[in-house]
Design a protein around this motif. Structure first.
Motif, short mmCIF file in Angstrom:
data_model
loop_
_atom_site.label_atom_id
_atom_site.label_comp_id
_atom_site.label_asym_id
_atom_site.label_seq_id
_atom_site.Cartn_x
_atom_site.Cartn_y
_atom_site.Cartn_z
N HIS A 90 0.85 -1.19 0.00
CA HIS A 90 0.00 0.00 0.00
C HIS A 90 0.89 1.24 0.00
CE1 HIS A 90 -3.91 2.01 1.70
NE2 HIS A 90 -3.51 2.53 0.54
N ASN A 91 1.14 1.73 -1.19
CA ASN A 91 1.98 2.91 -1.41
C ASN A 91 3.41 2.72 -0.92
OD1 ASN A 91 2.72 5.46 -2.29
ND2 ASN A 91 1.94 6.48 -0.45
N PRO A 92 4.18 1.82 -1.56
CA PRO A 92 5.60 1.71 -1.22
C PRO A 92 6.33 2.98 -1.65
CG PRO A 92 5.10 0.42 -3.19
CD PRO A 92 3.79 0.91 -2.65
N VAL A 93 7.15 3.54 -0.75
CA VAL A 93 7.77 4.84 -1.02
C VAL A 93 9.29 4.85 -0.95
CG1 VAL A 93 5.76 6.18 -0.29
CG2 VAL A 93 7.47 5.51 1.42
N GLY A 94 9.88 3.99 -0.15
CA GLY A 94 11.33 3.99 0.01
C GLY A 94 11.88 2.59 -0.14
N VAL A 95 13.10 2.49 -0.66
CA VAL A 95 13.76 1.19 -0.79
C VAL A 95 15.23 1.31 -0.39
CG1 VAL A 95 12.25 0.20 -2.55
CG2 VAL A 95 14.17 1.63 -3.25
N ALA A 96 15.77 0.21 0.08
CA ALA A 96 17.20 0.12 0.38
C ALA A 96 17.60 -1.32 0.20
CB ALA A 96 17.52 0.59 1.80
N ILE A 97 18.86 -1.55 -0.13
CA ILE A 97 19.36 -2.91 -0.37
C ILE A 97 20.34 -3.28 0.72
CG2 ILE A 97 20.63 -4.40 -1.97
CD1 ILE A 97 19.40 -2.79 -4.25
N GLY A 98 20.09 -4.42 1.35
CA GLY A 98 20.92 -4.88 2.44
C GLY A 98 22.18 -5.58 1.97
N PRO A 99 23.07 -5.92 2.91
CA PRO A 99 24.35 -6.53 2.55
C PRO A 99 24.20 -7.89 1.88
CG PRO A 99 24.00 -6.56 4.93
CD PRO A 99 22.95 -5.68 4.35
N GLY A 100 23.09 -8.58 2.12
CA GLY A 100 22.84 -9.87 1.48
C GLY A 100 21.97 -9.77 0.26
N GLY A 101 21.74 -8.54 -0.21
CA GLY A 101 20.91 -8.32 -1.38
C GLY A 101 19.43 -8.19 -1.07
N GLN A 102 19.05 -8.15 0.21
CA GLN A 102 17.65 -7.99 0.57
C GLN A 102 17.13 -6.64 0.08
OE1 GLN A 102 20.31 -8.10 2.67
NE2 GLN A 102 19.80 -9.16 4.57
N ARG A 103 15.90 -6.66 -0.43
CA ARG A 103 15.26 -5.41 -0.85
C ARG A 103 14.31 -4.96 0.28
NH1 ARG A 103 17.69 -8.92 -4.60
NH2 ARG A 103 17.47 -8.13 -6.75
N PHE A 104 14.74 -3.99 1.05
CA PHE A 104 13.89 -3.45 2.11
C PHE A 104 12.99 -2.37 1.52
CE2 PHE A 104 17.72 -4.82 4.51
CZ PHE A 104 17.11 -5.76 5.33
N VAL A 105 11.73 -2.35 1.95
CA VAL A 105 10.74 -1.42 1.40
C VAL A 105 10.00 -0.73 2.54
CG1 VAL A 105 8.70 -1.17 -0.06
CG2 VAL A 105 10.45 -2.87 -0.64
N ALA A 106 9.88 0.59 2.46
CA ALA A 106 9.02 1.34 3.36
C ALA A 106 7.61 1.32 2.79
CB ALA A 106 9.52 2.77 3.51
#
Length: 378
Positions: A90-106
């Motif tokens: 529901h309205n993803p706005v931010g992303v970051a990539i972790g050291p293991g390649g994980q895609r984190f999403v706000a």
């Protein structure tokens, strides 16, 4: 200016030509503090042809393309973890990539931090009481830092921004600093501090993680403008995305000025791209630059929400790398033929081969609630 803060216990689809306009995520116009009305609804969901909806077992995602693809989410909003065929955001706005390649999403309107693996399977990393309206993300080592719009008590005003530290493995969160304004850009620096861009107060600040102390690096509180200078003499107009270069200097998407700015560690501000003029007709024209991501080689990627494109700044030359200039939804092997909508958050994989894009609704009721990927050419 210095503020002391108390540390407390953070496939193919049909297209729509509707411009996402001003985001409800911004909920206050930085110039006037007045409420901003969302634009008109973009019309029927882009995935409306799926009469049985995304949770039906027979639903199969189109394969990932060699260009722009949908990694997770569908047109309609929701809160569903699980495989790529079924998950909802529901309205993803931010992303970051972790050291293991994980895609984190706000996941802004779900008040959650989600994680997506390379296959598109989504899971919830953190959600909890007092954790609401997450936007900016930054990764440093095993820690994930998140800036939310609300304070830990649920308050929401011009100063209620909160900086949290999240342990993705333990799924716990600690508040680092509260009442810090309204962060939109967030990045970890080489010296262990964080830099934040406050888009409503028009400053770029530094945060000492051990104390929660926040100090202004460049710009003057509530003084919007466009001046290249040092420290408090510099001016910004809605500084948004922020990234750190290999030499330790920062790059900022100065949205209101239609510029990309650089900030040296001493606070000296210069302009890297854009002259502040109205956007032109070219594919590489800055309109409303927002998210930033930088590769180890120094290529800067920019999500431009005004032009519905992703741009690249390389050796001083600005060029379009994804999007056809129409706000909408279409995956395509040719990145230049794809359509993007909200494209607020942006991250790049460590090998510089792929972008991850939070392609949400722009804070409206428009049917865009996806996380997209863009395969990059050398």
């Amino acid at each position: 200016m210095m503020k002391w803060l108390v540390v407390v216990l953070g496939g193919l689809g049909c297209s729509s030509a509707t411009d996402p306009g001003v985001s409800r995520d911004a909920d206050v116009d930085p110039a006037s503090d007045a409420a901003v009305a969302p634009p008109a609804d973009a019309g029927p969901p882009a995935d409306a042809a799926r009469s049985d909806g995304p949770i039906d077992a027979a639903v199969v995602r189109p394969p990932l393309t060699r260009g722009v693809s949908t990694l997770a989410g569908w047109a309609e909003p929701g809160d569903v973890d699980g495989p790529r065929e079924h998950n909802l955001f529901h309205n993803p706005v931010g992303v970051a990539i972790g050291p293991g390649g994980q895609r984190f999403v706000a996941d802004f309107d779900n008040n959650k931090i989600r994680m997506i693996d390379a296959a598109g399977t989504a899971s919830t990393v953190f959600a909890g009481a007092g954790f609401a309206r997450p936007f900016a993300l930054a990764v440093e080592g095993a820690s994930l830092f998140v800036a939310t719009d609300n304070d830990p008590a649920g308050g929401h005003d011009a100063m209620s921004g909160t900086l949290w530290k999240i342990d993705p493995d333990a799924r716990t969160a600690t508040v680092i600093a509260a009442r810090i304004g309204r962060p939109r850009g967030l990045v970890a620096l080489h010296d262990g501090r964080l830099a934040i861009a406050d888009y409503t107060h028009h400053v770029v600040e530094l945060v000492e993680l051990s104390t929660g102390q926040v100090s202004i690096l460049a710009g003057a509180w509530d003084q919007r403008g466009a001046g290249d200078a040092t420290g408090a003499a510099a001016r910004f107009d809605i500084p948004y995305g922020i990234a750190v270069r290999g030499d330790g200097s920062l790059v900022v998407a100065d949205q209101g000025n239609r510029r990309i700015r650089a900030i040296q560690p001493d606070g000296a501000v210069t302009t890297l791209a854009g002259d502040g003029s109205a956007p032109g007709v070219g594919a590489a024209s800055l309109d409303r630059p927002q998210g930033l991501a930088i590769t180890a080689a120094g290529d800067l990627y920019i999500s431009d929400v005004g032009s519905a494109r992703i741009l690249r700044l390389r050796d001083g030359v600005l060029e379009s790398v994804a999007g056809d200039g129409v706000h909408g939804y279409r995956d395509d092997d040719d990145p230049g033929a794809a359509e993007l909508y909200g494209l607020e958050g942006l991250a790049v994989t460590s090998d510089g081969a792929m972008l991850v894009v939070a392609d949400g609704s722009g804070g409206t009721d428009a049917p865009f609630n996806r996380v997209r990927t863009v395969v990059l050419s050398p």
